[in-house]
Design a protein around this motif. Structure first.
Motif, short mmCIF file in Angstrom:
data_model
loop_
_atom_site.label_atom_id
_atom_site.label_comp_id
_atom_site.label_asym_id
_atom_site.label_seq_id
_atom_site.Cartn_x
_atom_site.Cartn_y
_atom_site.Cartn_z
N PRO A 17 0.87 -24.18 11.57
CA PRO A 17 0.60 -23.28 10.43
C PRO A 17 0.75 -21.81 10.81
CG PRO A 17 -1.46 -23.90 11.46
CD PRO A 17 -0.38 -24.56 12.27
N GLY A 18 1.66 -21.45 11.66
CA GLY A 18 1.84 -20.06 12.07
C GLY A 18 2.32 -19.19 10.93
N PRO A 19 2.28 -17.87 11.10
CA PRO A 19 2.67 -16.94 10.03
C PRO A 19 4.17 -16.86 9.82
CG PRO A 19 2.11 -15.73 12.02
CD PRO A 19 1.79 -17.17 12.29
N GLY A 20 4.93 -17.44 10.72
CA GLY A 20 6.38 -17.34 10.58
C GLY A 20 6.84 -15.91 10.86
N PRO A 21 7.97 -15.52 10.29
CA PRO A 21 8.49 -14.17 10.57
C PRO A 21 7.85 -13.08 9.71
CG PRO A 21 10.02 -15.34 9.14
CD PRO A 21 8.91 -16.30 9.45
N TRP A 22 6.97 -13.47 8.75
CA TRP A 22 6.55 -12.49 7.72
C TRP A 22 5.54 -11.49 8.24
CZ3 TRP A 22 10.49 -13.17 5.22
CH2 TRP A 22 10.97 -14.42 4.88
N ALA A 23 4.73 -11.84 9.20
CA ALA A 23 3.79 -10.86 9.74
C ALA A 23 4.55 -9.70 10.38
CB ALA A 23 2.86 -11.52 10.76
N ALA A 24 5.60 -10.01 11.11
CA ALA A 24 6.40 -8.96 11.73
C ALA A 24 7.11 -8.11 10.69
CB ALA A 24 7.43 -9.58 12.68
N TRP A 25 7.61 -8.75 9.63
CA TRP A 25 8.29 -7.98 8.59
C TRP A 25 7.32 -7.09 7.82
CZ3 TRP A 25 13.20 -6.92 7.58
CH2 TRP A 25 14.18 -7.67 8.22
N ILE A 26 6.12 -7.58 7.60
CA ILE A 26 5.12 -6.73 6.92
C ILE A 26 4.77 -5.53 7.78
CG2 ILE A 26 2.73 -6.67 6.13
CD1 ILE A 26 3.04 -9.59 5.28
N ALA A 27 4.62 -5.73 9.08
CA ALA A 27 4.33 -4.60 9.98
C ALA A 27 5.48 -3.61 9.98
CB ALA A 27 4.07 -5.12 11.39
N LEU A 28 6.71 -4.12 9.97
CA LEU A 28 7.87 -3.22 9.94
C LEU A 28 7.93 -2.45 8.62
CD1 LEU A 28 10.50 -2.26 11.28
CD2 LEU A 28 11.66 -4.19 10.18
N ALA A 29 7.61 -3.11 7.52
CA ALA A 29 7.61 -2.44 6.22
C ALA A 29 6.56 -1.33 6.18
CB ALA A 29 7.36 -3.46 5.11
N VAL A 30 5.40 -1.54 6.80
CA VAL A 30 4.36 -0.52 6.83
C VAL A 30 4.83 0.72 7.60
CG1 VAL A 30 2.05 0.03 7.70
CG2 VAL A 30 2.47 -2.16 6.53
N VAL A 31 5.44 0.48 8.76
CA VAL A 31 5.93 1.61 9.57
C VAL A 31 7.00 2.39 8.82
CG1 VAL A 31 7.11 2.25 11.70
CG2 VAL A 31 5.34 0.47 11.74
N VAL A 32 7.95 1.67 8.22
CA VAL A 32 9.03 2.34 7.49
C VAL A 32 8.47 3.06 6.27
CG1 VAL A 32 11.15 1.97 6.17
CG2 VAL A 32 10.78 0.74 8.31
N GLY A 33 7.53 2.45 5.58
CA GLY A 33 6.94 3.09 4.40
C GLY A 33 6.25 4.39 4.74
N ILE A 34 5.49 4.40 5.83
CA ILE A 34 4.82 5.64 6.24
C ILE A 34 5.85 6.72 6.57
CG2 ILE A 34 3.35 6.68 8.00
CD1 ILE A 34 1.86 4.03 8.20
N GLY A 35 6.92 6.33 7.26
CA GLY A 35 7.95 7.31 7.60
C GLY A 35 8.64 7.87 6.37
N VAL A 36 8.96 7.02 5.39
CA VAL A 36 9.63 7.47 4.18
C VAL A 36 8.74 8.41 3.37
CG1 VAL A 36 10.58 6.71 1.97
CG2 VAL A 36 11.15 5.48 4.06
N VAL A 37 7.47 8.04 3.22
CA VAL A 37 6.54 8.89 2.47
C VAL A 37 6.36 10.24 3.15
CG1 VAL A 37 4.14 9.12 1.71
CG2 VAL A 37 5.34 6.95 1.42
N SER A 38 6.23 10.23 4.47
CA SER A 38 6.07 11.48 5.22
C SER A 38 7.29 12.37 5.08
CB SER A 38 5.79 11.18 6.69
OG SER A 38 4.63 10.39 6.84
N ARG A 39 8.46 11.78 5.13
CA ARG A 39 9.70 12.55 5.00
C ARG A 39 9.85 13.10 3.59
NH1 ARG A 39 13.31 15.69 7.60
NH2 ARG A 39 15.41 15.46 6.75
N THR A 40 9.37 12.35 2.58
CA THR A 40 9.46 12.83 1.21
C THR A 40 8.50 13.98 0.95
OG1 THR A 40 10.06 10.58 0.49
CG2 THR A 40 9.31 12.13 -1.20
N VAL A 41 7.28 13.87 1.49
CA VAL A 41 6.28 14.92 1.27
C VAL A 41 6.64 16.17 2.03
CG1 VAL A 41 3.85 15.53 1.61
CG2 VAL A 41 4.47 13.24 0.78
N SER A 42 7.04 16.04 3.28
CA SER A 42 7.36 17.19 4.13
C SER A 42 8.76 17.02 4.68
CB SER A 42 6.35 17.30 5.29
OG SER A 42 6.70 18.35 6.17
N ARG A 43 9.60 18.07 4.53
CA ARG A 43 10.97 18.01 5.01
C ARG A 43 11.04 17.90 6.52
NH1 ARG A 43 14.03 15.98 1.75
NH2 ARG A 43 15.78 16.81 2.98
#
Length: 421
Positions: free
Chosen positions: A67-93
């Motif tokens: 019953p492991g998490p499969g690949p989705w735990a890693a993808w969720i972590a990657l989405a969080v990192v990318v999301g923070i980077g995109v929001v930071s870049r949008t707010v501040s140049r």
């Protein structure tokens, strides 16, 4: 401030400090000069690569152990990192350095989760997907923050994926090749991006540097360049300080020995500057103020003959020098160097039109490797002859100009064209 070494006829070496505004213009290739389009294209390519890895993850999901998490735990972590980077870049140049480092460290989470979830499953064809996608995420980062750090991080990610595949070589067999291929997919795209960005910045930097120094072609016969302006400004400040000290009574008259020595030094420097200014032509300024020409080109023009050239001839001579040194041989035992010598023709000194010879000695490159546009530019300066040599070649240009016409005027350009034809 940007500095460049200035070749002089003597043994003394000076340094030219380019104004900060010019440095920003030459260095800002991320948000202008086509850099934004390049970054946009890299971002779209990165998104497509990440999407391909995501589709691969969906296809491999049924083969993960339950019953492991499969690949989705890693993808969720990657989405969080990318999301923070995109929001930071949008707010501040400008992305703060601390947040940039934090986001890079944050990529450890998806890589570790993905490698842990796929450990021991390579024999079933299961390879990391989110970890490889983390390498692709670094592609737009390289376009915004430089290429060295993202390339190093991507190489580290690829090494982790490759080690995981090689550890399973006994059980995985032929699937080990697929694991190594996935590792290569984490670093190969950003390697291509690094080559593209470095080449683009080098190209734009050269063109901008040429544009910055091209303003010198419109000056008078004897003109003051940016380097001389800085020296004269410093001399003016030192002289005003000394006179203010004398006028306010802080320094008594007659001057004490230290103040007298200081005044004599200022006077000597002013005299030297005035004497040099008589032959300090546009050509010397152009070479001095260029980050590319200053390291390879030496100007020997004791009588200031280059100041007699019309603006069209100046443009062509500067372009010819630029083409000679801009794309020098990458691997050569003989370093590329160019010496420009301007000498008056003795027989033309008493005539109505002044004539002089410009000799361009090129060392470290053979004639056949010279760009054809170089010869077109040299032909616009005057009638030329190429003399081959043991380590290069020499170009002798016979220039005919009218000293009574101001340099850069329409009449001077028309006269130069008529004489050249």
């Amino acid at each position: 401030m940007s500095t460049a070494r200035i070749p002089e006829s003597g043994s003394k070496q000076l340094r030219f400090r380019r104004p900060a505004r010019s440095v920003r213009a030459a260095g800002d290739v991320r948000e202008s000069h086509g850099g934004r389009r390049l970054a946009t294209g890299i971002t779209i390519a990165a998104a497509l690569i990440v999407l391909a890895h995501l589709v691969h993850a969906v296809a491999l999901a049924p083969y993960f152990l339950l019953p492991g998490p499969g690949p989705w735990a890693a993808w969720i972590a990657l989405a969080v990192v990318v999301g923070i980077g995109v929001v930071s870049r949008t707010v501040s140049r400008s992305l703060p350095d601390w947040l940039y480092v934090l986001l890079l460290i944050g990529l450890v989470a998806p890589v570790w989760l993905d490698v842990s979830a796929t450990a021991g499953l390579l024999q079933h064809g299961v390879t990391p997907t989110a970890a490889a996608a983390a390498g692709a995420v670094l592609m737009p980062v390289a376009a915004v923050r430089g290429t060295r750090v993202p390339l190093a991080v991507a190489a580290a990610i690829a090494a982790v994926i490759a080690i995981e595949a090689l550890v399973q070589v006994v059980s995985a067999g032929a699937y080990t090749v697929a694991g190594v291929a996935v590792a290569a997919s984490a670093v190969f795209p950003i390697l291509l991006v690094t080559f593209a960005i470095d080449g683009f910045r080098r190209l734009v930097g050269r063109e901008l540097d040429l544009s910055l120094v091209q303003s010198t072609v419109g000056t008078a016969r004897s003109a003051v360049g940016m380097r001389a302006s800085e020296e004269l400004a410093q001399l003016d400040f030192d002289a005003e300080t000394l006179l203010d000290d004398v006028g306010s009574g802080r320094i008594a008259i007659p001057l004490p020995p230290e103040a007298a020595e200081r005044a004599g030094s200022l006077a000597a420097r002013l005299r030297v500057r005035l004497i040099e200014g008589r032959t300090d032509t546009w050509l010397r300024h152009a070479v001095t103020e260029s980050a590319y020409l200053s390291e390879r080109v030496t100007v020997d023009d004791p009588t200031g003959c280059a100041g007699l050239l019309s603006q069209g001839q100046r443009d062509s001579l500067l372009l010819a020098l630029w083409l000679l040194v801009a794309d020098g041989p990458k691997k050569s035992t003989q370093p590329l160097s160019v010496v420009v010598r301007c000498r008056e023709n003795a027989g033309d000194r008493e005539s109505e039109s002044a004539g002089f010879t410009v000799s361009i000695e090129v060392v470290g490159v053979v004639r056949r490797r010279v760009d054809p546009s170089t010869w077109d530019a040299i032909g616009s300066v005057g009638v030329h002859e190429v003399v081959p040599g043991a380590e290069g070649f020499r170009i002798d240009i016979a220039c005919r100009v009218d000293p009574n016409l101001p340099a850069g005027s329409q009449s001077a350009r028309a006269a130069a064209r008529s004489r050249g034809s």
